[in-house]
Scaffold this motif. Structure first.
Motif, PDB file in Angstrom:
ATOM      1  N   PRO A  35       0.806  -1.229   0.000  1.00 21.47           N
ATOM      2  CA  PRO A  35       0.000   0.000   0.000  1.00 21.47           C
ATOM      3  C   PRO A  35       0.831   1.268   0.000  1.00 21.47           C
ATOM      4  O   PRO A  35       0.387   2.307  -0.497  1.00 21.47           O
ATOM      5  CB  PRO A  35      -0.839  -0.121   1.281  1.00 21.47           C
ATOM      6  N   ASP A  36       2.035   1.218   0.552  1.00 18.46           N
ATOM      7  CA  ASP A  36       2.978   2.330   0.457  1.00 18.46           C
ATOM      8  C   ASP A  36       4.376   1.751   0.514  1.00 18.46           C
ATOM      9  O   ASP A  36       4.571   0.549   0.680  1.00 18.46           O
ATOM     10  CB  ASP A  36       2.742   3.376   1.557  1.00 18.46           C
ATOM     11  N   GLU A  37       5.364   2.615   0.396  1.00 21.04           N
ATOM     12  CA  GLU A  37       6.741   2.140   0.283  1.00 21.04           C
ATOM     13  C   GLU A  37       7.266   1.509   1.565  1.00 21.04           C
ATOM     14  O   GLU A  37       8.309   0.831   1.544  1.00 21.04           O
ATOM     15  CB  GLU A  37       7.650   3.293  -0.132  1.00 21.04           C
ATOM     16  N   ASN A  38       6.560   1.673   2.684  1.00 17.38           N
ATOM     17  CA  ASN A  38       7.027   1.130   3.961  1.00 17.38           C
ATOM     18  C   ASN A  38       6.156   0.005   4.499  1.00 17.38           C
ATOM     19  O   ASN A  38       6.371  -0.451   5.625  1.00 17.38           O
ATOM     20  CB  ASN A  38       7.100   2.255   5.004  1.00 17.38           C
ATOM     21  N   THR A  39       5.188  -0.436   3.711  1.00 17.21           N
ATOM     22  CA  THR A  39       4.247  -1.430   4.213  1.00 17.21           C
ATOM     23  C   THR A  39       4.112  -2.590   3.235  1.00 17.21           C
ATOM     24  O   THR A  39       4.013  -2.370   2.019  1.00 17.21           O
ATOM     25  CB  THR A  39       2.865  -0.804   4.455  1.00 17.21           C
ATOM     26  N   ASP A  40       4.121  -3.806   3.762  1.00 15.53           N
ATOM     27  CA  ASP A  40       3.893  -5.019   2.969  1.00 15.53           C
ATOM     28  C   ASP A  40       2.785  -5.822   3.625  1.00 15.53           C
ATOM     29  O   ASP A  40       2.778  -6.013   4.848  1.00 15.53           O
ATOM     30  CB  ASP A  40       5.158  -5.875   2.890  1.00 15.53           C
ATOM     31  N   VAL A  41       1.867  -6.307   2.803  1.00 17.05           N
ATOM     32  CA  VAL A  41       0.786  -7.159   3.270  1.00 17.05           C
ATOM     33  C   VAL A  41       0.788  -8.426   2.417  1.00 17.05           C
ATOM     34  O   VAL A  41       0.774  -8.336   1.183  1.00 17.05           O
ATOM     35  CB  VAL A  41      -0.580  -6.456   3.179  1.00 17.05           C
TER      36      VAL A  41
END
Length: 777
Positions: free
Chosen positions: A271-277
Motif C-alpha cells: 500500500p505504500d513504500e514502507n508497508t507489505d501485506v
C-alpha cells in the motif's frame, strides 16, 4: 563488483574493481550487466570546462553526447551467504537442491541435513521429528513436538499439517538446538523451517511433469505476476499419483499408491513504500493408500503360518465386517482420507526505528486413516483414527532494521497459539487371545501457548559481538472426557486431566568475525518442552496422568568459513546437551491389569556430537558437497520396565509385578552417523546448451528403538545412491531430466514397531527410475 565506464570519444575503458568486504555485500543472484546512458547537458552556474586540444582523429563532443556505464554483478557460486555471518549451525537447503535430490515429501528432508530424522508414527500422517537425538514419538499428536516444523513462519504443533506434498518451495532451514527466542514457540530440539516461493512482479509461469517406476507421476505448475503496480499474485499446485511398491503376500494386490493434490495461492500488496501485506491460502487432500507393514518377527505361535516375511516388500491386510461396520469403512485397502486447509495473513511496516511484523494464521485438519498394523489377515492390531483439529496463531514482533555492522541490535515479540482438537482411535483385537475385543478411545484436547521473547545484540569490538535472549512461555492443555469403550465388555471413563508449564528459557552467545569470510561462535541455550498426555488406547487411569516438561541445557561452538572467493565453504560445530526429564514412550505395570504403554520421563541423559559441511567449486563447472554428523546419546539416570521379567513372573505366579532394569551408561540408541554428499558437473555441449550430471548419496546409522531389546527393535543402517542427468539451455527456459533414486536397489527400513504379537517394519522405497520435463513461460 566491476564498474566499467565506456566513453564514445575515447578508446580508453576505465575499469574500477571493488573488492568484496563480506559475503553479504555481493548478491547471489544471476549475473547481470546493466547499461545506463546519461545526456551531457551544460550545468547551470557551472564554470566552463577548460578545453584541451583534441587528439588526432578524435571527433568533437556535442551537448547530446552520451556516456554508457555498464555494471556487471558477478554471481557467487555459493548460496545463503547472509547466513554465513550468523552464529548458528543451521543447514540451508535451496529449491534447486530439493528438486535435484528428489525431495517429494517432508520425510525426504532427512536425506539432506546432519543428525536429522523425520519418521512417520506407524506409517500414519503423524510425523516425528528428531534432531541431534532430541525428538518425540506421538501417534495422537496431542503433545508438543520437541522439534517444531514451520511453514512460512507459522509454527505447526500438529505435525500432520506438514505431512502433505512439498511443492513450490523456496528454501528449507534445519536449525538444531533449543529455539523460540526470536519467534514462534520454544523447543528443546530445534526447528525445521519451510519457506514457499513468493509472488513476483514480472509474469512468470511454469509446469513440470515427472514419471517414474511403479506408475508414479507428479505434476507441478505455477503462475505469478502483477495485478496492479503494487499488487502481485502467485498460484501453485501439485498432483501426485501412484508409486505403491508393497504387495500382498495373500492376494498379490499392490498397496501404497499416492493420491494427493494440493494448491496454494498468495497475494502480495504494497500500500505504500514502507508497508507489505501478504495473504496466503492453501488446500490439500490426501486419499492415498496406507504403507504396508512387513512382518519382521512373529512373537507367538498364533497365526503360525506367518513367519518372517522374506520378500522385502510383502505385506498383508484385511478388515472384519463387524469392525468395518463400526467405523463406517467401505474401502478394500488400508488408506487415508485427510484434508488440510488454512489462511495466513502477514503485515509488516517499517518505521524509522524498526519494523513491526504482525501475523495471523488459521489452520485446520481432518484425518480419517485406517491401517492394518500387524500386516496380517487376522484382527490383532487393525487401527482406524479420526482427528478434527484447528490451530489459531497470532504473533506480533518488532525488529531492529539496522544491519549487523551497527553496535546495538534488538528484537522483541509475543506469540500466541490456541489448538482445539477431537480424536477417536478404534482398534480391532478380536483375534488376539489376550484381548479379544474391539475398542474406541476418544478425547478432546484444548491447548493454549503464550511465548514472549527479547533478543539483544551488542558489538563490543569491531569484530566481536555478544548476543543474549530471554523467553518466557506458559502452556496450558487438557485431556477432556477421555473415554475407552471395550465393545461388548465395559466402558471406561477417565474424566478430565490438565497440565501446566511455565518456564523461562534463553540464550547467551558470542560471535567473532575473524575475517570478512570467517566466523567463530559459541553459545549456551536452555530449551523447554511442555508436558503432555498418553492418549492412545488408554485402559487404566495411570496412563492418563500428565508427564513433566522436559528441559535441555545446550552448549555449542562452531565456525563458518568461505575461502578462495567463495569457492570453498567449510562449516563445523560441536555440541553437548544436558537433557533433563526427557519424554519417551515406555511401559508401566499395573498390578490389577498388567504392562501397558505410557509416556515416562528419563530423569537425566546426555547427548554430544559434531557436525560438518563442505561446499566446493573447484572449477566453474564442478560442484561438490559433503555433510557429516556424528552424535552419541547416553542415559545417566533411567530405570525402565524389564518386560521379559514382568511376563515371566506373571506366567509363574499369575501376578503382575514391576521389574526394572538400570540403564545407567546405556546408549540411548540414536543413529550415530549421518552423511550425505553430491558431485555435479556441467558439460557444455554448445554455447547455448549444457548437460548436468549428478551422483549423490545419503547414509544413516543404525537406530535402537528401545535400549536392551533384540535386533528386531533396531532399525539397521542404510546407504542410498542416487543420480540424475539434465539437459537444458543456458536460459533454463526448459529442461529434461532422467534420474534414479536408490540406484543400487538397497533394501532398508524406514521404521520398525510392534503390534501385539508381531514385530513389523515399513520398508523403504526400492529403486525408482524416472524422467522429468520442466518448461517455463
Amino acid at each position: 563488483m566491476v564498474l566499467r565506464v565506456l566513453s564514445r570519444n575515447s578508446k580508453l575503458t576505465t575499469a574500477l574493481v571493488f573488492g568484496t568486504v563480506g559475503a553479504t555485500l555481493i548478491p547471489a543472484e544471476a549475473a547481470q550487466t546493466h547499461s545506463v546512458r546519461f545526456a551531457k547537458h551544460p550545468l547551470t552556474h557551472a564554470t566552463p570546462p577548460v578545453r584541451k586540444k583534441s587528439a588526432p582523429h578524435a571527433t568533437s563532443r556535442t551537448a547530446t553526447d552520451t556516456e554508457t556505464i555498464k555494471v556487471s554483478v558477478r554471481k557467487l557460486p555459493t548460496h545463503f551467504n547472509t547466513e554465513q555471518h550468523v552464529g548458528s549451525s543451521t543447514t540451508m537447503i535451496s529449491s534447486e537442491t530439493l528438486q535435484q535430490r528428489a525431495v517429494i515429501t517432508t520425510t525426504d528432508i532427512q536425506k539432506l541435513a546432519p543428525n536429522l530424522q523425520i519418521e512417520t508414527q506407524y506409517g500414519s500422517s503423524a510425523l516425528n521429528f528428531h534432531l541431534r537425538g532430541v525428538g518425540f514419538n506421538d501417534l495422537t499428536m496431542n503433545n508438543t513436538p520437541s522439534v517444531m516444523p514451520y511453514i512460512d513462519g507459522v509454527a505447526y504443533s500438529i505435525s500432520s499439517m506438514t505431512s502433505g506434498p512439498l511443492f513450490d518451495i523456496d528454501s528449507i532451514g534445519v536449525d538444531p538446538g533449543p529455539s523460540g527466542f526470536t519467534h514462534g514457540q520454544t523447543t528443546t530440539g530445534g526447528e525445521v523451517r519451510i519457506t514457499t516461493k513468493a509472488p513476483e512482479k514480472q509474469f512468470h509461469a511454469g509446469i513440470s511433469e515427472d514419471f517414474a517406476s511403479y506408475n508414479r507421476s507428479k505434476t507441478d505448475a505455477f503462475v505469478t505476476g502483477s495485478i496492479t503496480h503494487n499488487l502481485q499474485y502467485r498460484l501453485a499446485a501439485e498432483l501426485l499419483e501412484g508409486g505403491g511398491y508393497y504387495t500382498s503376500r495373500d492376494t498379490g494386490q499392490s498397496l501404497g499408491d499416492q493420491h494427493t493434490g494440493a494448491i496454494r495461492g498468495k497475494l502480495a500488496w504494497q500500500p505504500d513504500e514502507n508497508t507489505d501485506v501478504n495473504l496466503t491460502g492453501y488446500w490439500s487432500l490426501n486419499r492415498s493408500e496406507a504403507p504396508g507393514f512387513r512382518i519382521n518377527n512373529n512373537l507367538s505361535s498364533f497365526a503360525g503360518q506367518y513367519g518372517r516375511d522374506l520378500g522385502y516388500y510383502q505385506t498383508g491386510w484385511d478388515i472384519k465386517p463387524a469392525f468395518a461396520k463400526l467405523i463406517g469403512y467401505h474401502d478394500t485397502k488400508p488408506d487415508f482420507n485427510d484434508l488440510n486447509w488454512g489462511f495466513h495473513l502477514a503485515m509488516a511496516h517499517r518505521f524509522r526505528f524498526g519494523q513491526l511484523d504482525v501475523s495471523s494464521a488459521y489452520d485446520a485438519v481432518q484425518l480419517h486413516e485406517y491401517q492394518d498394523q500387524d500386516g496380517m489377515l487376522y484382527a490383532t492390531a487393525d487401527n482406524y483414527r479420526t482427528q478434527v483439529a484447528n490451530s489459531f496463531t497470532q504473533e506480533v514482533s518488532l525488529h531492529d532494521l539496522k544491519d549487523r555492522s551497527h553496535r546495538f541490535s534488538w528484537d522483541v515479540g509475543m506469540y500466541y497459539n490456541r489448538v482445539m482438537q477431537k480424536q477417536s482411535n478404534y482398534y480391532d483385537f478380536t483375534d488376539y487371545a489376550l484381548r479379544g475385543y474391539m475398542s474406541e478411545t476418544s478425547f478432546s484436547s484444548p491447548q493454549e501457548t503464550f511465548n514472549q521473547y527479547v533478543t539483544l545484540g551488542y558489538k563490543v569490538l569491531k569484530n566481536l559481538r555478544l548476543v543474549g535472549s530471554i523467553a518466557h512461555e506458559s502452556d496450558s492443555r487438557q485431556l477432556v472426557d477421555l473415554t475407552t469403550i471395550h465393545f461388548g465388555q465395559n466402558d471406561l471413563n477417565f474424566g478430565t486431566h490438565g497440565a501446566l508449564a511455565n518456564q523461562f528459557t534463553g540464550k547467551v552467545g558470542i560471535e567473532y568475525q575473524v575475517t570478512p569470510t570467517s566466523l567463530l561462535y559459541a553459545d549456551v541455550r536452555k530449551g523447554m518442552k511442555p508436558g503432555g498426555f498418553t492418549a492412545n488406547n488408554t485402559v487404566v487411569a495411570q496412563q492418563a496422568q500428565p508427564i513433566k516438561p522436559e528441559t535441555i541445557m545446550a552448549y555449542e561452538i562452531g565456525t563458518k568459513n568461505d575461502f578462495f572467493s567463495h569457492r570453498l565453504r567449510l562449516n563445523g560445530a560441536a555440541f553437548y546437551y544436558d537433557y533433563r526429564d526427557q519424554q519417551v514412550l515406555g511401559n508401566i505395570v499395573i498390578p490389577s491389569y498388567g504392562s501397558v504403554g505410557s509416556y515416562v520421563s528419563v530423569p537425566r541423559s546426555t547427548i554430544w556430537g559434531v557436525e560438518g559441511s563442505m561446499e566446493a567449486h573447484p572449477t566453474r563447472d564442478l560442484t561438490l558437497t559433503q555433510v557429516v554428523g556424528y552424535q552419541r546419546g547416553v542415559y545417566d539416570q533411567f530405570h525402565s520396565i524389564n518386560a521379559t521379567q514382568v511376563n515371566a513372573y506373571y506366567v509363574k505366579t499369575g501376578i503382575w509385578k514391576a521389574f526394572y532394569s538400570d540403564y545407567h551408561g546405556v546408549d540411548s540408541g540414536i543413529p550415530k552417523i549421518s552423511m550425505n554428499g553430491s558431485a555435479i558437473y556441467a558439460f557444455h555441449i554448445t554455447s547455448r546448451y549444457h548437460l548436468l550430471f549428478d551422483v549423490d548419496y545419503s547414509y544413516r546409522g543404525a537406530e535402537g528403538l528401545i535400549p536392551g531389546n533384540p535386533p528386531y527393535r533396531t532399525v539397521p543402517a542404510y546407504f542410498l545412491l542416487n543420480s540424475f542427468l539434465t539437459f537444458e539451455p543456458v536460459s533454463k527456459k526448459w529442461s529434461a531430466t532422467i534420474y534414479s533414486t536408490n540406484l543400487a536397489n538397497r533394501k532398508y527400513d524406514l521404521t520398525r514397531s510392534q503390534a501385539t504379537n508381531v514385530q513389523t517394519a515399513i520398508s523403504g522405497p526400492p529403486r525408482f527410475i524416472g524422467g522429468r520435463v520442466n518448461y517455463n513461460f
